[in-house]
Design a protein around this motif. Structure first.
Motif, PDB file in Angstrom:
ATOM      1  N   THR A 160       0.854  -1.183   0.000  1.00  0.00           N
ATOM      2  CA  THR A 160       0.000   0.000   0.000  1.00  0.00           C
ATOM      3  C   THR A 160       0.892   1.235   0.000  1.00  0.00           C
ATOM      4  O   THR A 160       1.659   1.473   0.937  1.00  0.00           O
ATOM      5  CB  THR A 160      -0.916   0.029   1.225  1.00  0.00           C
ATOM      6  OG1 THR A 160      -1.737  -1.146   1.214  1.00  0.00           O
ATOM      7  CG2 THR A 160      -1.813   1.259   1.203  1.00  0.00           C
ATOM      8  N   VAL A 161       0.819   1.986  -1.091  1.00  0.00           N
ATOM      9  CA  VAL A 161       1.637   3.189  -1.258  1.00  0.00           C
ATOM     10  C   VAL A 161       0.707   4.364  -1.537  1.00  0.00           C
ATOM     11  O   VAL A 161      -0.086   4.320  -2.475  1.00  0.00           O
ATOM     12  CB  VAL A 161       2.647   3.022  -2.419  1.00  0.00           C
ATOM     13  CG1 VAL A 161       3.473   4.297  -2.585  1.00  0.00           C
ATOM     14  CG2 VAL A 161       3.558   1.829  -2.170  1.00  0.00           C
ATOM     15  N   GLY A 162       0.787   5.396  -0.726  1.00  0.00           N
ATOM     16  CA  GLY A 162      -0.057   6.558  -0.912  1.00  0.00           C
ATOM     17  C   GLY A 162      -1.534   6.251  -0.796  1.00  0.00           C
ATOM     18  O   GLY A 162      -2.357   6.870  -1.482  1.00  0.00           O
ATOM     19  N   GLY A 163      -1.878   5.267   0.021  1.00  0.00           N
ATOM     20  CA  GLY A 163      -3.270   4.902   0.230  1.00  0.00           C
ATOM     21  C   GLY A 163      -3.834   3.945  -0.796  1.00  0.00           C
ATOM     22  O   GLY A 163      -4.991   3.523  -0.698  1.00  0.00           O
ATOM     23  N   SER A 164      -3.017   3.552  -1.779  1.00  0.00           N
ATOM     24  CA  SER A 164      -3.472   2.643  -2.839  1.00  0.00           C
ATOM     25  C   SER A 164      -2.699   1.331  -2.770  1.00  0.00           C
ATOM     26  O   SER A 164      -1.461   1.335  -2.713  1.00  0.00           O
ATOM     27  CB  SER A 164      -3.281   3.307  -4.207  1.00  0.00           C
ATOM     28  OG  SER A 164      -3.642   2.427  -5.244  1.00  0.00           O
ATOM     29  N   SER A 165      -3.404   0.219  -2.779  1.00  0.00           N
ATOM     30  CA  SER A 165      -2.769  -1.094  -2.734  1.00  0.00           C
ATOM     31  C   SER A 165      -2.574  -1.636  -4.145  1.00  0.00           C
ATOM     32  O   SER A 165      -3.527  -1.702  -4.929  1.00  0.00           O
ATOM     33  CB  SER A 165      -3.617  -2.074  -1.915  1.00  0.00           C
ATOM     34  OG  SER A 165      -3.682  -1.675  -0.564  1.00  0.00           O
ATOM     35  N   ARG A 166      -1.347  -2.020  -4.438  1.00  0.00           N
ATOM     36  CA  ARG A 166      -1.032  -2.538  -5.772  1.00  0.00           C
ATOM     37  C   ARG A 166      -0.043  -3.696  -5.666  1.00  0.00           C
ATOM     38  O   ARG A 166       0.648  -3.852  -4.653  1.00  0.00           O
ATOM     39  CB  ARG A 166      -0.429  -1.437  -6.648  1.00  0.00           C
ATOM     40  CG  ARG A 166      -1.369  -0.277  -6.938  1.00  0.00           C
ATOM     41  CD  ARG A 166      -0.706   0.727  -7.858  1.00  0.00           C
ATOM     42  NE  ARG A 166      -1.585   1.822  -8.198  1.00  0.00           N
ATOM     43  CZ  ARG A 166      -1.242   2.842  -8.975  1.00  0.00           C
ATOM     44  NH1 ARG A 166      -0.035   2.903  -9.491  1.00  0.00           N
ATOM     45  NH2 ARG A 166      -2.114   3.811  -9.229  1.00  0.00           N
ATOM     46  N   GLU A 167       0.028  -4.468  -6.739  1.00  0.00           N
ATOM     47  CA  GLU A 167       0.987  -5.561  -6.802  1.00  0.00           C
ATOM     48  C   GLU A 167       2.338  -5.043  -7.309  1.00  0.00           C
ATOM     49  O   GLU A 167       2.395  -4.164  -8.184  1.00  0.00           O
ATOM     50  CB  GLU A 167       0.481  -6.665  -7.730  1.00  0.00           C
ATOM     51  CG  GLU A 167      -0.708  -7.440  -7.187  1.00  0.00           C
ATOM     52  CD  GLU A 167      -1.087  -8.597  -8.081  1.00  0.00           C
ATOM     53  OE1 GLU A 167      -0.930  -8.469  -9.318  1.00  0.00           O
ATOM     54  OE2 GLU A 167      -1.530  -9.632  -7.549  1.00  0.00           O
ATOM     55  N   TYR A 168       3.388  -5.624  -6.744  1.00  0.00           N
ATOM     56  CA  TYR A 168       4.751  -5.289  -7.150  1.00  0.00           C
ATOM     57  C   TYR A 168       5.519  -6.593  -7.347  1.00  0.00           C
ATOM     58  O   TYR A 168       5.329  -7.556  -6.597  1.00  0.00           O
ATOM     59  CB  TYR A 168       5.453  -4.443  -6.094  1.00  0.00           C
ATOM     60  CG  TYR A 168       4.889  -3.041  -5.924  1.00  0.00           C
ATOM     61  CD1 TYR A 168       5.546  -1.937  -6.446  1.00  0.00           C
ATOM     62  CD2 TYR A 168       3.689  -2.840  -5.237  1.00  0.00           C
ATOM     63  CE1 TYR A 168       5.040  -0.651  -6.281  1.00  0.00           C
ATOM     64  CE2 TYR A 168       3.170  -1.557  -5.071  1.00  0.00           C
ATOM     65  CZ  TYR A 168       3.853  -0.472  -5.595  1.00  0.00           C
ATOM     66  OH  TYR A 168       3.341   0.792  -5.439  1.00  0.00           O
ATOM     67  N   VAL A 169       6.412  -6.600  -8.338  1.00  0.00           N
ATOM     68  CA  VAL A 169       7.213  -7.789  -8.608  1.00  0.00           C
ATOM     69  C   VAL A 169       8.626  -7.582  -8.082  1.00  0.00           C
ATOM     70  O   VAL A 169       9.193  -6.489  -8.180  1.00  0.00           O
ATOM     71  CB  VAL A 169       7.233  -8.131 -10.121  1.00  0.00           C
ATOM     72  CG1 VAL A 169       7.799  -6.990 -10.952  1.00  0.00           C
ATOM     73  CG2 VAL A 169       8.027  -9.406 -10.378  1.00  0.00           C
TER      74      VAL A 169
END
Length: 258
Positions: free
Chosen positions: A156-165
């Motif tokens: 979660t970066v800047g309030g947004s959750s995303r996938e990272y490789v």
């Protein structure tokens, strides 16, 4: 301070053995350390594993090592200007680790900075993360070696959750780079677009060899203008300002009134 001057390109690369890994600067044909590449060709070193944005063209840059079948593996982000590269890859003679350009740059920078790995959004949802990209063909149209599955996590970066490789850093035995100017302590200045991957490649090599067009005394380079400090550079060889420089494609505009 250590005087890092070497008398010739041949002497500078003389201890690069068969099977060595190299990070090589350049983008297209801009900033290629051609004198060092030619010296390595003349030396006869084989089975090289090379990390570079691309592999030159058929008769210049890293392409001359490829033509002589001196390269075992390429880690690159673009390979579209070299017909011999295509032939060797599809025939199973050459291994290729195709890497997104920004990721390749960061893998080199991380390696030179002592960072083991990092997470990036680039490649999520593709074969870069999921695996299966051909790395080596079997010569009969099948895939002999494919890229592995990589670790993907949610942050979660800047309030947004995303996938990272997860991408691992790159370090190599040697690095070969080209600079416009350098001093005998190894401080380097690059010229405009020829800066490209050169500082990053230099950082990633355990032994960095720099060819410079102009070699000056310490103090002659403006400290605020130095692009790469000498701590990353181990050998410096002067190749002169008249060294051949090529571009892949020349595009010019018609003169006014014609």
């Amino acid at each position: 301070m250590i005087d890092k001057r070497i008398a010739s390109a041949a002497e500078a690369v003389s201890d690069i053995p068969d099977g060595a890994s190299l990070a090589v600067g350049g983008f297209g044909l801009s900033g290629n350390p051609i004198a060092l590449i030619e010296a390595l060709l003349a030396q006869g070193t084989r089975e090289l594993s090379i990390v570079s944005n691309n592999c030159g063209v058929d008769d210049w840059g890293l392409g001359i090592l490829l033509q002589a079948q001196r390269i075992r593996k390429m880690t690159s982000s673009y390979v579209g200007e070299n017909k011999e590269f295509e032939r060797q890859f599809l025939s199973g003679e050459l291994e290729l680790e195709l890497t997104p350009q920004g990721t390749l740059a960061e893998k080199l920078r991380a390696g030179g900075s002592g960072i083991a790995a990092f997470f990036t959004q680039t490649g999520v949802g593709t074969q870069v993360a999921g695996g299966g990209l051909p790395r080596r063909y079997d010569g009969a149209g099948g895939v002999a070696v494919a890229s592995p599955v990589k670790d993907v996590r949610v942050f979660t970066v800047g309030g947004s959750s995303r996938e990272y490789v997860l991408e691992e850093a790159i370090t190599t035995d040697f690095s070969l780079v080209h600079a416009a100017a350098g001093d005998r302590y190894g401080n380097l200045v690059f010229h405009k677009a020829a800066r490209n991957f050169n500082p990053l490649a230099a950082m990633a090599g355990r032994v960095c060899i720099a060819q410079v067009e102009r070699l000056v005394e310490p103090g002659e380079l403006d400290p605020d203008s130095i692009h790469l400090p000498g701590v990353f550079v181990h050998r410096v060889v002067e190749v002169g300002t008249d060294i051949e420089k090529r571009i892949e494609r020349r595009t010019v505009a018609a003169a006014e009134g014609k």
